[in-house]
Write a protein that holds these residues in place. Structure first.
Motif, PDB file in Angstrom:
ATOM      1  N   THR A  51       0.810  -1.209   0.000  1.00 20.49           N
ATOM      2  CA  THR A  51       0.000   0.000   0.000  1.00 20.49           C
ATOM      3  C   THR A  51       0.848   1.267   0.000  1.00 20.49           C
ATOM      4  OG1 THR A  51      -1.683  -1.240   1.192  1.00 20.49           O
ATOM      5  CG2 THR A  51      -1.926   1.146   1.124  1.00 20.49           C
ATOM      6  N   ILE A  52       1.854   1.347   0.850  1.00 15.75           N
ATOM      7  CA  ILE A  52       2.682   2.559   0.913  1.00 15.75           C
ATOM      8  C   ILE A  52       3.483   2.746  -0.376  1.00 15.75           C
ATOM      9  CG2 ILE A  52       4.589   3.684   2.129  1.00 15.75           C
ATOM     10  CD1 ILE A  52       3.398   2.498   4.722  1.00 15.75           C
ATOM     11  N   PRO A  53       4.185   1.718  -0.902  1.00 25.10           N
ATOM     12  CA  PRO A  53       4.852   1.920  -2.199  1.00 25.10           C
ATOM     13  C   PRO A  53       3.864   2.199  -3.328  1.00 25.10           C
ATOM     14  CG  PRO A  53       5.718  -0.027  -1.100  1.00 25.10           C
ATOM     15  CD  PRO A  53       4.537   0.433  -0.313  1.00 25.10           C
ATOM     16  N   GLY A  54       2.669   1.612  -3.269  1.00 30.23           N
ATOM     17  CA  GLY A  54       1.664   1.889  -4.295  1.00 30.23           C
ATOM     18  C   GLY A  54       1.232   3.343  -4.282  1.00 30.23           C
ATOM     19  N   ALA A  55       1.032   3.881  -3.092  1.00 31.72           N
ATOM     20  CA  ALA A  55       0.659   5.300  -2.993  1.00 31.72           C
ATOM     21  C   ALA A  55       1.795   6.192  -3.488  1.00 31.72           C
ATOM     22  CB  ALA A  55       0.290   5.638  -1.553  1.00 31.72           C
ATOM     23  N   ALA A  56       3.022   5.809  -3.170  1.00 33.55           N
ATOM     24  CA  ALA A  56       4.171   6.592  -3.644  1.00 33.55           C
ATOM     25  C   ALA A  56       4.264   6.546  -5.171  1.00 33.55           C
ATOM     26  CB  ALA A  56       5.454   6.075  -3.004  1.00 33.55           C
TER      27      ALA A  56
END
Length: 157
Positions: A51-56
């Motif tokens: 989720t965090i790398p996807g948002a980035a």
């Protein structure tokens, strides 16, 4: 003229769309992984790895798309500017056309209440019924300015 480069998509735009797609896939995978786990300590790996790398990646894709569109717009503006300033040289300098004067009449006219004085055949006053001859007192007092289009001279009158 080089318009082929403008019609094709800029590589930065492709990279932006790819980053957006990869980010969306990672966010969906992270959401799917988190939704299948009941305890928070088992959900954290999905948040951290998906989720965090996807948002980035989604943010990076948006930045790349913005940059790519600005780059393409700047290239179009440069091409249009080049077309605007490109002037064909005359084959012979003697063939160059000299613009004709706008007005040549020696009679001076003004519009009552106006701030300019004109030649009688100036396009700004020609055919207007309220036009009157220039008052010498206003002209001598400096209350009227010469028309910038017909460029009258005070000695014409």
């Amino acid at each position: 003229m080089g318009t082929g480069r403008l019609r094709g998509a800029h590589p930065v735009l492709w990279a932006g769309w790819a980053a957006l797609a990869a980010g969306a896939v990672l966010c969906v995978a992270g959401w799917y992984g988190v939704s299948g786990e009941r305890y928070a300590e088992r959900q954290l790996p999905y948040l951290a790895s998906c989720t965090i790398p996807g948002a980035a990646l989604i943010v990076a894709g948006a930045v790349l798309l913005t940059y790519g569109r600005v780059h393409a717009a700047n290239a179009r503006v440069e091409e249009l500017y080049g077309l605007l300033v490109a002037v064909a040289e005359p084959a012979d300098a003697r063939e160059a056309v000299v613009p004709a004067p706008v007005a040549v009449s020696g009679e001076l006219r003004m519009v009552p209440g106006g701030t300019l004085w004109h030649r009688a055949d100036c396009p700004l006053v020609a055919g207007k019924p309220q036009v009157v001859p220039v008052d010498g007192k206003l002209l001598a007092g400096g209350d009227l300015d010469p028309c910038p289009i017909c460029e009258p001279d005070a000695t014409d009158s």
